[in-house]
Design a protein around this motif. Sequence first.
Motif, PDB file in Angstrom:
ATOM      1  N   MET A 185     -14.568   2.991  -0.037  1.00 39.04           N
ATOM      2  CA  MET A 185     -14.278   2.243  -1.266  1.00 39.04           C
ATOM      3  C   MET A 185     -14.998   0.896  -1.256  1.00 39.04           C
ATOM      4  SD  MET A 185     -10.273   3.015  -1.975  1.00 39.04           S
ATOM      5  CE  MET A 185      -9.754   4.668  -2.424  1.00 39.04           C
ATOM      6  N   PHE A 218      -0.343   8.225   0.091  1.00 37.81           N
ATOM      7  CA  PHE A 218      -1.418   8.645  -0.817  1.00 37.81           C
ATOM      8  C   PHE A 218      -2.400   9.575  -0.094  1.00 37.81           C
ATOM      9  CE2 PHE A 218      -4.990   8.363  -3.661  1.00 37.81           C
ATOM     10  CZ  PHE A 218      -4.405   8.193  -4.899  1.00 37.81           C
ATOM     11  N   PRO A 219      -2.841  10.651  -0.792  1.00 42.68           N
ATOM     12  CA  PRO A 219      -3.768  11.573  -0.135  1.00 42.68           C
ATOM     13  C   PRO A 219      -5.160  10.977   0.037  1.00 42.68           C
ATOM     14  CG  PRO A 219      -3.401  12.260  -2.400  1.00 42.68           C
ATOM     15  CD  PRO A 219      -2.472  11.116  -2.136  1.00 42.68           C
ATOM     16  N   ALA A 220      -5.302  10.083   1.009  1.00 35.97           N
ATOM     17  CA  ALA A 220      -6.605   9.471   1.274  1.00 35.97           C
ATOM     18  C   ALA A 220      -6.808   9.384   2.783  1.00 35.97           C
ATOM     19  CB  ALA A 220      -6.664   8.076   0.662  1.00 35.97           C
ATOM     20  N   THR A 221      -8.041   9.598   3.219  1.00 42.55           N
ATOM     21  CA  THR A 221      -8.336   9.481   4.645  1.00 42.55           C
ATOM     22  C   THR A 221      -8.884   8.090   4.947  1.00 42.55           C
ATOM     23  OG1 THR A 221     -10.589  10.240   4.376  1.00 42.55           O
ATOM     24  CG2 THR A 221      -8.941  11.929   4.792  1.00 42.55           C
ATOM     25  N   GLN A 277      -5.184   1.889  -5.699  1.00 42.68           N
ATOM     26  CA  GLN A 277      -4.919   0.453  -5.678  1.00 42.68           C
ATOM     27  C   GLN A 277      -5.557  -0.231  -6.883  1.00 42.68           C
ATOM     28  OE1 GLN A 277      -6.492  -0.428  -1.791  1.00 42.68           O
ATOM     29  NE2 GLN A 277      -4.445  -0.830  -1.024  1.00 42.68           N
ATOM     30  N   ARG A 279     -11.062  10.872   9.971  1.00 44.60           N
ATOM     31  CA  ARG A 279     -10.552  11.984   9.158  1.00 44.60           C
ATOM     32  C   ARG A 279      -9.035  11.961   9.002  1.00 44.60           C
ATOM     33  NH1 ARG A 279     -14.114  14.191   6.535  1.00 44.60           N
ATOM     34  NH2 ARG A 279     -16.176  13.949   7.404  1.00 44.60           N
ATOM     35  N   ARG A 280      -8.377  10.963   9.601  1.00 44.69           N
ATOM     36  CA  ARG A 280      -6.913  10.905   9.506  1.00 44.69           C
ATOM     37  C   ARG A 280      -6.454  10.468   8.123  1.00 44.69           C
ATOM     38  NH1 ARG A 280      -3.823   9.642  14.208  1.00 44.69           N
ATOM     39  NH2 ARG A 280      -4.675  10.837  15.931  1.00 44.69           N
ATOM     40  N   GLN A 281      -5.300  11.001   7.715  1.00 39.55           N
ATOM     41  CA  GLN A 281      -4.658  10.487   6.509  1.00 39.55           C
ATOM     42  C   GLN A 281      -4.076   9.111   6.865  1.00 39.55           C
ATOM     43  OE1 GLN A 281      -1.106  10.279   5.577  1.00 39.55           O
ATOM     44  NE2 GLN A 281      -1.639   9.664   3.499  1.00 39.55           N
ATOM     45  N   ILE A 282      -4.129   8.145   5.935  1.00 43.10           N
ATOM     46  CA  ILE A 282      -3.806   6.767   6.279  1.00 43.10           C
ATOM     47  C   ILE A 282      -2.369   6.553   6.742  1.00 43.10           C
ATOM     48  CG2 ILE A 282      -5.601   5.575   4.963  1.00 43.10           C
ATOM     49  CD1 ILE A 282      -3.558   5.389   2.669  1.00 43.10           C
ATOM     50  N   PHE A 332     -10.024   7.647  -8.361  1.00 37.19           N
ATOM     51  CA  PHE A 332      -9.461   7.574  -7.011  1.00 37.19           C
ATOM     52  C   PHE A 332      -8.986   6.149  -6.709  1.00 37.19           C
ATOM     53  CE2 PHE A 332     -10.574   8.865  -2.334  1.00 37.19           C
ATOM     54  CZ  PHE A 332      -9.250   8.702  -1.991  1.00 37.19           C
ATOM     55  N   PHE A 381      -8.320  -1.461   6.656  1.00 39.46           N
ATOM     56  CA  PHE A 381      -8.577  -2.298   5.485  1.00 39.46           C
ATOM     57  C   PHE A 381      -9.571  -3.406   5.794  1.00 39.46           C
ATOM     58  CE2 PHE A 381      -5.134   0.030   3.693  1.00 39.46           C
ATOM     59  CZ  PHE A 381      -5.489   0.084   2.365  1.00 39.46           C
ATOM     60  N   VAL A 415       0.839  -1.197   0.000  1.00 40.31           N
ATOM     61  CA  VAL A 415       0.000   0.000   0.000  1.00 40.31           C
ATOM     62  C   VAL A 415       0.877   1.251   0.000  1.00 40.31           C
ATOM     63  CG1 VAL A 415      -1.759   1.261   1.293  1.00 40.31           C
ATOM     64  CG2 VAL A 415      -1.778  -1.232   1.287  1.00 40.31           C
ATOM     65  N   ASP A 416       0.483   2.249  -0.804  1.00 37.51           N
ATOM     66  CA  ASP A 416       1.184   3.533  -0.795  1.00 37.51           C
ATOM     67  C   ASP A 416       0.603   4.390   0.325  1.00 37.51           C
ATOM     68  OD1 ASP A 416       2.236   6.025  -1.192  1.00 37.51           O
ATOM     69  OD2 ASP A 416       1.282   6.374  -3.126  1.00 37.51           O
ATOM     70  N   ASP A 426      -3.086  16.573   2.221  1.00 38.29           N
ATOM     71  CA  ASP A 426      -3.157  15.144   1.939  1.00 38.29           C
ATOM     72  C   ASP A 426      -4.598  14.653   1.928  1.00 38.29           C
ATOM     73  OD1 ASP A 426      -3.413  15.326   4.659  1.00 38.29           O
ATOM     74  OD2 ASP A 426      -1.396  14.557   5.051  1.00 38.29           O
ATOM     75  N   ARG A 427      -5.504  15.536   1.475  1.00 41.24           N
ATOM     76  CA  ARG A 427      -6.877  15.125   1.178  1.00 41.24           C
ATOM     77  C   ARG A 427      -7.072  15.309  -0.318  1.00 41.24           C
ATOM     78  NH1 ARG A 427      -5.789  14.434   5.623  1.00 41.24           N
ATOM     79  NH2 ARG A 427      -6.818  14.984   7.558  1.00 41.24           N
ATOM     80  N   GLU A 441      -0.806   8.345   8.787  1.00 42.67           N
ATOM     81  CA  GLU A 441      -0.625   8.814  10.169  1.00 42.67           C
ATOM     82  C   GLU A 441      -1.028   7.763  11.201  1.00 42.67           C
ATOM     83  OE1 GLU A 441      -3.084  12.281  10.308  1.00 42.67           O
ATOM     84  OE2 GLU A 441      -1.897  13.354   8.818  1.00 42.67           O
ATOM     85  N   ASP A 487     -12.229   7.717   3.444  1.00 41.11           N
ATOM     86  CA  ASP A 487     -12.128   7.487   1.992  1.00 41.11           C
ATOM     87  C   ASP A 487     -11.934   6.002   1.697  1.00 41.11           C
ATOM     88  OD1 ASP A 487     -12.301  10.178   1.288  1.00 41.11           O
ATOM     89  OD2 ASP A 487     -10.136  10.492   1.379  1.00 41.11           O
ATOM     90  N   ILE A 488     -11.012   5.385   2.428  1.00 38.26           N
ATOM     91  CA  ILE A 488     -10.667   3.986   2.178  1.00 38.26           C
ATOM     92  C   ILE A 488     -11.860   3.080   2.463  1.00 38.26           C
ATOM     93  CG2 ILE A 488      -9.141   2.093   2.853  1.00 38.26           C
ATOM     94  CD1 ILE A 488      -7.704   4.374   1.447  1.00 38.26           C
TER      95      ILE A 488
END
Lengths: 246, 419
Positions: free
Chosen positions: A99, A89-92, B168, A133-136, B163, A148, A85-86, B222-223, A138, A95-96
Motif C-alpha cells: 500500500m 481484515f483479509p490482508a497479508t 483504512q 504471506r501471513r494474515q495481519i 482495498f 506498518f 486497525v481492523d 483471509d486473503r 496472526e 498487501d499492507i
Amino acid sequence: MSTPNIQINGVSVTYDHKRVLSNIFLEIEAGKIYGLVGPNGAGKSTLFKAILGLVEIQSGLIRFGEQSVEEWRQKIAYVPQKDEVDWSFPATVLDIVLMGRYPYKKWYARLDKKDHEMAMQVLKKVGMADFSRRQIGELSGGQQQRVFMARALCQGAAYYFLDEPFAGVDITTEEKIIEILKELAMEGNTLLVVHHDLATVSRYFDRVILLNQRLIAAGDIATTFTDENVRKTYGGQLSILHKLKN
Amino acid sequence: MDIVEILQSAWAMRALLAGSLVGITCGLLGCFIVLRNMSLIGDALSHSILPGVVLAYVLVGQNLLGVFIGSLAAGIVTVVLMTWFQQNAKTKNDAVIGIVFTAMFSIGVMGISYLSHTPGFHLDLKDFLFGNILGIQDSDLQLTVLISVVVILGLVFLFRPLFITTFQPTIAFTQGIRVKSVHYALMILLSIVVVSALQTVGVILVVAMLITPASTALLLSDRLHRVLVLSGLIGLVSAVLGLLLSIYAQTTPGPAMAVMATLIYVLAVFFAPRKGLIKRWQRQRRQKLKVDLEDILKESFKLQEAGELGLKTLITKISIPAPRLKKLLGYLNRRNQIILTPDLSLTPEGISRAQALVRAHRLWETYLVNQIGLTEDQIHDEAEYQEHHSPDDLLDEIDAKLGYPSIDPHGSPIPPKKG
C-alpha cells in the motif's frame, strides 16, 4: 535534500462547541525527531489530524513550506494507533506494505515487479521478510507495528506521523523502530511521534512538544523538557512527574 | 415434463444464465459491501429503486433502458436524501437509512397498486419484490451481460483503491487517494447490480445475494483475492442450485436462491477449515484434554512425594469423573509417564513433566505476588490457569526477572529447570 518545514500558525480546533486546540503556533523542522506529549485529551491526535487535513480547523493556517498539505500527500506516511486497525481484515503483511506504493500509481494501474522488490526489501529491513504471506491478525503486537513501519518506508515518505508506535510492543521492536527513525532523521525527513511514556522522551527524541490544548512549550529536550514545563502540561497529575525522576 | 427437458428449453437457459451472472456479480461486489459494514445500505438501495422503476414505466412503458435510468435516478435521490438528513437532522445514521428507504419503497408499492387499477397496465408487484427470472427476455439477458462485464471490469481496475479505502479510509486519504470518489464509484456499481438483480431475485432479496455469499467466503479465507473469487463462485452455485430447486419444487426462484446461499453459509459456519465451529470445538476439547492430563500428573506427583499415590486416593483428590480419569490414565500410560499396575506410580519421565508443571505454577505464584502485588490467597487460580498455558521461554523470562527464586510465596520449593 531536506523538505520544507511544517508551519502551524495560530491553529484552533473545535469539536461540538468544545475547544480541543487553542491558538497553536509551531514550526516543525526537517531532520529532527519530535516527540509530542501531553495528558489524555490534550489534543495530540487532533493536532495530527489538523496537520493531515483530517479535521477542519476553526482558525489559523497550516503550511508545508509555501504549500498546502495537498501538494505533499504522496510523501506523507501516517502510522495509526494499533487499536484503530481492523486486524481481522483479509490482508497479508505484503498487501499492507505494498500500500506504500499506491500513491505513486494511477488508480487503475497494476503493481509491478519493482514494487514487490521494494516491499520485500523494507520487510527485510524491519526483520519481517519471513512473514510476508501471513494474515495481519496472526502477528504479535510488535510485529504488527513493524509491518506498518515497513509500509511507511515503502512509501519513501518525507513526513512521518506516528501515533504511539511504542505502545504494547516488545523491546526488540522498540529498538528497531528507534533505529529506523534516527536513520530517517539523518536523511533529512520530518518525524512527529505521539508518545506517552515520559521516561523515554529524552532518549528517543531530539525535540519535544508539550501540549495540553494550548502549546505549553516546544524545543530541544535539554532546554524544554524541564520539570516545570512537564508540571504545567500535566497539571496535578504528580505521579507522572515521579515516574520521570526514575 | 422432466427436469432435463425443462432445462433444454429456451426460457430455462436464459434464466440459468441470468441467475449465474447475477450470482457472480453480487458475490464479488458483496465482499466490499460486507467489509465496509454497508449491508444495510445495500438493502436500502435495492428497496429504494422501486419508485424509479414505476415512474419509468409510466413515462416510457416497458422499456429496459427506461427502467435502468429510472432505477439509477431513484438510487441517486436516495443517497442524496440520506446524506441530507444525516447532516441536517439530529438523527442516528442507521435510523436515517431505515427511514429513507422504507419511505421510498412504500411510495413505489403505492404507485404500483394504484396503477394496477388502470386498464392495460401489466406490472405485477410480486415480480418486483421477488423477481421473475423465468420470464426473462433476450433483451433483459443482454442488459445483464452488459452490467456483469461493467461490474467485473470496474472491480478489476478499482481493486487497489477499493482495498485500501475499505481497510483504512483515513490513511488512504492522508496518502492522497480520493476516498470519496472511490465510494461513489462503488455506490454506482452497486446500483447497477441491483438493477440487474431486480428480475432475478427481486428487490427484497438482492441483499441476500450481496452479503450471504460474501460472508461465507470471509469464513473460508483471509486473503482478499481468494475471498472475492470464492464469493463469486458461491454466488454462482447458490443461484444455479436455487433455480434448479425452484423448478423441481415449483416454487419462486428468487427465494430459493437466497435459501441456497444461506444453506452454504450455515455449512461454512460449522465446517470452515480454520474459522468453523467444529474446528473451534476440537481445539477446545484438545485444550481440555491437555489441562486434565497435566492436572493428573501434578496431583499424582504430589501424592507420590507423600507416599500416598494410588488410584483410590487420586480419585478423591482430583475433580475429574472416575470413568474419564481411568481413560486418561491409560493415555498417560501409553505415553510412558505413568505405570498402572500393581498400583499407580509415575515413571521418571512422568516425574520430570510433573516437576516442570509445579515449577510453572510456583513461578507464577511468586511473580503474581512480587511483581503484580497480589496477596497469597488471590494467586492460586490465576497460577493454576497460567501453568497450562506458558511456553518454556516465557517461564525462563519470568524466572530471570524474579532473580531465580527457590521458594514460592507459600514457602514451597520451586523445582529447578530441567535439561
